[in-house]
Scaffold this motif. Sequence first.
Motif, PDB file in Angstrom:
ATOM      1  N   MET A  35       0.827  -1.195   0.000  1.00 18.60           N
ATOM      2  CA  MET A  35       0.000   0.000   0.000  1.00 18.60           C
ATOM      3  C   MET A  35       0.876   1.266   0.000  1.00 18.60           C
ATOM      4  O   MET A  35       0.603   2.216  -0.738  1.00 18.60           O
ATOM      5  CB  MET A  35      -0.921   0.014   1.218  1.00 18.60           C
ATOM      6  CG  MET A  35      -1.846   1.202   1.259  1.00 18.60           C
ATOM      7  SD  MET A  35      -2.899   1.245   2.707  1.00 18.60           S
ATOM      8  CE  MET A  35      -1.715   1.578   3.990  1.00 18.60           C
ATOM      9  N   VAL A  36       1.938   1.274   0.795  1.00 18.46           N
ATOM     10  CA  VAL A  36       2.835   2.429   0.832  1.00 18.46           C
ATOM     11  C   VAL A  36       3.505   2.623  -0.526  1.00 18.46           C
ATOM     12  O   VAL A  36       3.605   3.750  -1.034  1.00 18.46           O
ATOM     13  CB  VAL A  36       3.888   2.265   1.953  1.00 18.46           C
ATOM     14  CG1 VAL A  36       4.983   3.308   1.846  1.00 18.46           C
ATOM     15  CG2 VAL A  36       3.223   2.342   3.307  1.00 18.46           C
ATOM     16  N   MET A  42       1.564   6.597  -6.959  1.00 18.76           N
ATOM     17  CA  MET A  42       0.482   7.507  -7.351  1.00 18.76           C
ATOM     18  C   MET A  42       0.925   8.963  -7.222  1.00 18.76           C
ATOM     19  O   MET A  42       0.649   9.787  -8.107  1.00 18.76           O
ATOM     20  CB  MET A  42      -0.760   7.250  -6.497  1.00 18.76           C
ATOM     21  CG  MET A  42      -1.474   5.975  -6.862  1.00 18.76           C
ATOM     22  SD  MET A  42      -2.944   5.507  -5.902  1.00 18.76           S
ATOM     23  CE  MET A  42      -3.321   6.837  -4.874  1.00 18.76           C
ATOM     24  N   ALA A  43       1.622   9.311  -6.147  1.00 16.92           N
ATOM     25  CA  ALA A  43       2.111  10.676  -5.969  1.00 16.92           C
ATOM     26  C   ALA A  43       3.140  11.025  -7.040  1.00 16.92           C
ATOM     27  O   ALA A  43       3.126  12.125  -7.595  1.00 16.92           O
ATOM     28  CB  ALA A  43       2.709  10.846  -4.573  1.00 16.92           C
ATOM     29  N   ARG A  44       4.032  10.092  -7.344  1.00 14.81           N
ATOM     30  CA  ARG A  44       5.041  10.323  -8.377  1.00 14.81           C
ATOM     31  C   ARG A  44       4.383  10.522  -9.739  1.00 14.81           C
ATOM     32  O   ARG A  44       4.761  11.415 -10.514  1.00 14.81           O
ATOM     33  CB  ARG A  44       6.013   9.143  -8.409  1.00 14.81           C
ATOM     34  CG  ARG A  44       7.315   9.455  -9.094  1.00 14.81           C
ATOM     35  CD  ARG A  44       8.315   8.316  -9.000  1.00 14.81           C
ATOM     36  NE  ARG A  44       8.630   8.005  -7.605  1.00 14.81           N
ATOM     37  CZ  ARG A  44       8.472   6.804  -7.054  1.00 14.81           C
ATOM     38  NH1 ARG A  44       8.010   5.799  -7.761  1.00 14.81           N
ATOM     39  NH2 ARG A  44       8.781   6.607  -5.792  1.00 14.81           N
ATOM     40  N   ASN A  45       3.368   9.713 -10.055  1.00 16.87           N
ATOM     41  CA  ASN A  45       2.665   9.851 -11.332  1.00 16.87           C
ATOM     42  C   ASN A  45       1.912  11.172 -11.410  1.00 16.87           C
ATOM     43  O   ASN A  45       1.870  11.815 -12.465  1.00 16.87           O
ATOM     44  CB  ASN A  45       1.695   8.688 -11.542  1.00 16.87           C
ATOM     45  CG  ASN A  45       2.411   7.385 -11.804  1.00 16.87           C
ATOM     46  OD1 ASN A  45       3.568   7.376 -12.218  1.00 16.87           O
ATOM     47  ND2 ASN A  45       1.731   6.285 -11.540  1.00 16.87           N
ATOM     48  N   ALA A  46       1.289  11.582 -10.293  1.00 20.76           N
ATOM     49  CA  ALA A  46       0.546  12.846 -10.292  1.00 20.76           C
ATOM     50  C   ALA A  46       1.486  14.026 -10.528  1.00 20.76           C
ATOM     51  O   ALA A  46       1.172  14.935 -11.308  1.00 20.76           O
ATOM     52  CB  ALA A  46      -0.201  13.015  -8.973  1.00 20.76           C
ATOM     53  N   THR A  47       2.645  14.034  -9.869  1.00 18.15           N
ATOM     54  CA  THR A  47       3.590  15.131 -10.082  1.00 18.15           C
ATOM     55  C   THR A  47       4.144  15.100 -11.496  1.00 18.15           C
ATOM     56  O   THR A  47       4.355  16.151 -12.103  1.00 18.15           O
ATOM     57  CB  THR A  47       4.739  15.083  -9.062  1.00 18.15           C
ATOM     58  OG1 THR A  47       5.378  13.817  -9.135  1.00 18.15           O
ATOM     59  CG2 THR A  47       4.242  15.344  -7.659  1.00 18.15           C
ATOM     60  N   GLY A  48       4.366  13.909 -12.042  1.00 20.59           N
ATOM     61  CA  GLY A  48       4.835  13.812 -13.427  1.00 20.59           C
ATOM     62  C   GLY A  48       3.802  14.350 -14.413  1.00 20.59           C
ATOM     63  O   GLY A  48       4.151  15.071 -15.353  1.00 20.59           O
ATOM     64  N   ASP A  49       2.528  14.004 -14.199  1.00 21.12           N
ATOM     65  CA  ASP A  49       1.466  14.505 -15.073  1.00 21.12           C
ATOM     66  C   ASP A  49       1.365  16.025 -14.999  1.00 21.12           C
ATOM     67  O   ASP A  49       1.227  16.703 -16.022  1.00 21.12           O
ATOM     68  CB  ASP A  49       0.124  13.869 -14.707  1.00 21.12           C
ATOM     69  CG  ASP A  49       0.059  12.384 -15.044  1.00 21.12           C
ATOM     70  OD1 ASP A  49       0.927  11.914 -15.814  1.00 21.12           O
ATOM     71  OD2 ASP A  49      -0.842  11.714 -14.505  1.00 21.12           O
ATOM     72  N   LEU A  50       1.408  16.567 -13.792  1.00 20.35           N
ATOM     73  CA  LEU A  50       1.350  18.021 -13.648  1.00 20.35           C
ATOM     74  C   LEU A  50       2.553  18.702 -14.292  1.00 20.35           C
ATOM     75  O   LEU A  50       2.414  19.753 -14.922  1.00 20.35           O
ATOM     76  CB  LEU A  50       1.273  18.400 -12.174  1.00 20.35           C
ATOM     77  CG  LEU A  50      -0.091  18.319 -11.517  1.00 20.35           C
ATOM     78  CD1 LEU A  50       0.018  18.571 -10.022  1.00 20.35           C
ATOM     79  CD2 LEU A  50      -1.046  19.309 -12.131  1.00 20.35           C
ATOM     80  N   SER A  51       3.719  18.114 -14.149  1.00 18.85           N
ATOM     81  CA  SER A  51       4.919  18.690 -14.750  1.00 18.85           C
ATOM     82  C   SER A  51       4.792  18.733 -16.268  1.00 18.85           C
ATOM     83  O   SER A  51       5.136  19.731 -16.901  1.00 18.85           O
ATOM     84  CB  SER A  51       6.158  17.877 -14.374  1.00 18.85           C
ATOM     85  OG  SER A  51       6.424  17.986 -13.009  1.00 18.85           O
TER      86      SER A  51
END
Length: 141
Positions: A35-36, A42-51
Motif C-alpha cells: 500500500m505504501v 500515485m504521488a510520483r505519477n501525479a507530479t509527473g502529469d502536472l509537470s
Amino acid sequence: MLDNLNWWEIGALLLLALLIFGDRLPAVINDGLRMVRNLRNMARNATGDLSRELGTDIQLEDLHPKAFIRKHLLSEDDEQAIRKPLQSMYDNLRSDVTGVHNELKDVANAADLRGNGTRPTTATGGAVPAPAPRPSYDDAT
C-alpha cells in the motif's frame, strides 16, 4: 520515524502484533508495504502529469497550494506587491507590541520591591507608606 521508541517498546509492539495477527503477520506486513509503495507511485505519477501539463518541473513539496502559487503562478514583483501592505501592518503592530512590552517592563521594575531593595516613591519624591495590616477574624474574636 521511531526515534521516540526504545528497544523495549518496539519489542512489545512486535510481540503484540504477533499475538493479534498470529501467522498472518507476514501477509499483513506485506500488504502494508504494498500500500505504501502504491501511494508513492500515485504521488510520483501525479507530479509527473502536472509537470508535463504545466511545462515546469514540479516536486512533491510543490503540491501545497501556497507553495504552488508562489513558485509557479506569481512573479517576484507580484509576490512583493501582495506582501507590501501586510508587511507595513505587521511592522506597525510589532512596534506597538514592543512599546507596550517595554512599558510593562518599566512598570514591573518600578513596582519590584525586592529587586532594588528600596521602597517606591511618589511623584513628589516621598516614600510610599506601607499598607496597614488588615485585622483578621481571629483578632476580632
